[in-house]
Write a protein that holds these residues in place. Structure first.
Motif, PDB file in Angstrom:
ATOM      1  N   UNK A   1       0.836  -1.199   0.000  1.00 46.99           N
ATOM      2  CA  UNK A   1       0.000   0.000   0.000  1.00 46.99           C
ATOM      3  C   UNK A   1       0.875   1.255   0.000  1.00 46.99           C
ATOM      4  N   UNK A   2       0.356   2.305  -0.592  1.00 46.05           N
ATOM      5  CA  UNK A   2       1.044   3.596  -0.550  1.00 46.05           C
ATOM      6  C   UNK A   2       1.255   4.005   0.900  1.00 46.05           C
ATOM      7  N   UNK A   3       2.452   4.512   1.184  1.00 43.21           N
ATOM      8  CA  UNK A   3       2.785   4.943   2.532  1.00 43.21           C
ATOM      9  C   UNK A   3       3.450   3.884   3.382  1.00 43.21           C
ATOM     10  N   UNK A   4       3.398   2.605   2.969  1.00 43.44           N
ATOM     11  CA  UNK A   4       4.081   1.559   3.720  1.00 43.44           C
ATOM     12  C   UNK A   4       5.583   1.616   3.451  1.00 43.44           C
ATOM     13  N   UNK A   5       6.343   0.991   4.361  1.00 36.42           N
ATOM     14  CA  UNK A   5       7.792   0.915   4.204  1.00 36.42           C
ATOM     15  C   UNK A   5       8.165  -0.412   3.566  1.00 36.42           C
ATOM     16  N   UNK A   6       8.911  -0.324   2.461  1.00 37.04           N
ATOM     17  CA  UNK A   6       9.393  -1.494   1.726  1.00 37.04           C
ATOM     18  C   UNK A   6      10.911  -1.515   1.793  1.00 37.04           C
ATOM     19  N   UNK A   7      11.492  -2.607   2.259  1.00 33.36           N
ATOM     20  CA  UNK A   7      12.937  -2.806   2.218  1.00 33.36           C
ATOM     21  C   UNK A   7      13.254  -3.844   1.145  1.00 33.36           C
ATOM     22  N   UNK A   8      14.292  -3.577   0.372  1.00 33.35           N
ATOM     23  CA  UNK A   8      14.681  -4.463  -0.725  1.00 33.35           C
ATOM     24  C   UNK A   8      16.126  -4.886  -0.532  1.00 33.35           C
ATOM     25  N   UNK A   9      16.361  -6.191  -0.406  1.00 32.71           N
ATOM     26  CA  UNK A   9      17.726  -6.709  -0.341  1.00 32.71           C
ATOM     27  C   UNK A   9      18.266  -6.886  -1.758  1.00 32.71           C
TER      28      UNK A   9
ATOM     29  N   UNK B   1      18.993  -7.358 -10.708  1.00 33.30           N
ATOM     30  CA  UNK B   1      17.853  -7.245 -11.611  1.00 33.30           C
ATOM     31  C   UNK B   1      16.528  -7.176 -10.876  1.00 33.30           C
ATOM     32  N   UNK B   2      16.234  -8.195 -10.046  1.00 40.37           N
ATOM     33  CA  UNK B   2      14.968  -8.212  -9.317  1.00 40.37           C
ATOM     34  C   UNK B   2      14.922  -7.130  -8.264  1.00 40.37           C
ATOM     35  N   UNK B   3      16.053  -6.857  -7.606  1.00 42.12           N
ATOM     36  CA  UNK B   3      16.081  -5.854  -6.566  1.00 42.12           C
ATOM     37  C   UNK B   3      15.808  -4.458  -7.089  1.00 42.12           C
ATOM     38  N   UNK B   4      16.484  -4.091  -8.178  1.00 43.13           N
ATOM     39  CA  UNK B   4      16.270  -2.762  -8.745  1.00 43.13           C
ATOM     40  C   UNK B   4      14.834  -2.617  -9.242  1.00 43.13           C
TER      41      UNK B   4
ATOM     42  N   UNK C   1      13.460   1.424   1.197  1.00 42.70           N
ATOM     43  CA  UNK C   1      14.809   1.325   1.741  1.00 42.70           C
ATOM     44  C   UNK C   1      15.581   0.334   0.861  1.00 42.70           C
ATOM     45  N   UNK C   2      16.619   0.811   0.196  1.00 41.72           N
ATOM     46  CA  UNK C   2      17.462  -0.050  -0.636  1.00 41.72           C
ATOM     47  C   UNK C   2      18.616  -0.569   0.201  1.00 41.72           C
ATOM     48  N   UNK C   3      18.798  -1.892   0.201  1.00 40.94           N
ATOM     49  CA  UNK C   3      19.870  -2.531   0.964  1.00 40.94           C
ATOM     50  C   UNK C   3      20.815  -3.232  -0.008  1.00 40.94           C
ATOM     51  N   UNK C   4      22.094  -2.915   0.069  1.00 41.75           N
ATOM     52  CA  UNK C   4      23.077  -3.512  -0.836  1.00 41.75           C
ATOM     53  C   UNK C   4      24.445  -3.470  -0.175  1.00 41.75           C
TER      54      UNK C   4
ATOM     55  N   UNK D   1      11.386  -7.397   0.573  1.00 40.00           N
ATOM     56  CA  UNK D   1      11.566  -8.178  -0.649  1.00 40.00           C
ATOM     57  C   UNK D   1      12.962  -8.780  -0.636  1.00 40.00           C
ATOM     58  N   UNK D   2      13.043 -10.110  -0.605  1.00 38.07           N
ATOM     59  CA  UNK D   2      14.328 -10.795  -0.443  1.00 38.07           C
ATOM     60  C   UNK D   2      14.629 -11.727  -1.612  1.00 38.07           C
ATOM     61  N   UNK D   3      15.398 -11.257  -2.610  1.00 43.62           N
ATOM     62  CA  UNK D   3      15.869 -12.144  -3.671  1.00 43.62           C
ATOM     63  C   UNK D   3      17.242 -12.732  -3.383  1.00 43.62           C
TER      64      UNK D   3
END
Length: 324
Positions: free
Chosen positions: A138-146, A151-154, A168-171, A213-215
């Motif tokens: 949902x809009x306004x939620x916090x999403x963290x991406x590992x 490819x999938x992360x971006x 939140x981008x994690x790399x 999101x964990x790829x």
């Protein structure tokens, strides 16, 4: 025609380029002249017989491609020679021509090139299915991406931003995080400099992450799960980190969170209408410039080993594409 072939299972250096007969379209198929064939992490596994799908030898790697229709098979309606299309095959796309079922085609709109379109299906298709269909972000939620620069992360970073989330981008490097920030991440976290759990706690003010999101998997999975907010959704997308983690299930209980599997390949078989709708959205957003469809590098078929190596070493910043 030229084709990149795995004639025996092994590392990328065992792949060869050889002449093979041109394909003939069967009922419900078209022949596509391939202008670009995209690679994914699972291609590094499938050529070594370490993936869940095991095509018979010899075969060409690459699950997705883009090009123009050259011929129509019996019974094909609604498609025309010369149309620009993207195709998802599962494997077999790293060659000059392919026969593709029409249900696996998506039209490429004006304003989107072949190289960008070739890489949309798997990574963006997976991430949109994950965020929209599974997590119901949902809009306004916090999403963290590992793995936020892969490819999938971006793709997840860009789609999360488009869907109105705080991303939140994690790399693992400043270079990767810069790419993710350019893709729309509001916050960044280098987990080689700060423990993942500590960083996510700091960036969320102690509230935790609504959707993760964990790829990547591997050693990052448990600290990521420990970083979930109450009622959060942890998306299991893949295992590019090399290891399949064992999760302490008491964490799921304590967090009141969901662990959701994201099996995009099964989704497109079980919900073809939903898949087609997602692909139409992705192509339209990319053509309008709302998604970057970022291509890291292109390689001719003869330099496929270099392309595979870039993915295997996790050096790719976006998609790696073969150009026959």
């Amino acid at each position: 025609m030229k084709a990149l072939l795995a004639k025996a299972f092994g590392p990328p250096e065992t792949l060869v380029v050889e002449d093979v007969p041109d394909p003939v379209p069967g009922p419900g198929e078209v022949v596509v002249r391939v202008r670009a064939a995209a690679l994914n992490f699972f291609d590094t596994l499938i050529i070594e017989n370490r993936y869940q799908f095991k095509p018979p030898l010899p075969f060409s790697p690459s699950a997705e491609c883009a090009g123009t229709i050259e011929a129509l098979g019996p019974g094909v309606e609604g498609w025309a020679v010369g149309e620009r299309v993207a195709a998802y095959l599962g494997w077999g796309a790293a060659r000059e021509r392919v026969a593709a079922p029409v249900e696996r085609l998506t039209r490429i709109p004006e304003g989107l090139g072949f190289e960008g379109a070739a890489g949309l299906t798997v990574t963006y298709g997976t991430s949109l299915h994950a965020l929209k269909d599974r997590a119901r972000l949902k809009a306004g939620e916090t999403l963290a991406v590992l793995g936020a620069a892969g490819g999938a992360g971006l793709a997840a970073v860009e789609l999360g931003r488009l869907m109105g989330a705080r991303v939140i981008a994690c790399a693992s490097s400043a270079e990767k995080l810069a790419l993710a920030a350019a893709g729309g991440a509001e916050m960044i976290l280098n987990y080689t400099e700060e423990p993942l759990r500590d960083g996510l706690k700091r960036l969320t003010g102690g509230q935790g992450v609504d959707v993760l999101c964990d790829p990547v998997g591997g050693d990052l999975a448990e600290p990521a799960l420990r970083s979930m907010a109450w009622g959060g959704r942890y998306l299991v997308v893949g295992f590019a980190g090399g290891g399949i983690p064992k999760i302490p299930l008491n964490l799921v209980l304590l967090k009141g969170c969901d662990v959701q599997g994201v099996f995009w390949g099964a989704h497109l078989e079980r919900d073809p209408e939903g898949h087609r709708a997602n692909m139409a959205d992705l192509m339209g957003w990319a053509a309008a410039g709302r998604l970057s469809a970022h291509v890291d590098q292109t390689f001719p078929l003869e330099r496929a080993a270099e392309a595979f190596g870039r993915i295997a070493r996790r050096e790719a910043r976006g998609k790696v594409v073969l150009v026959p």
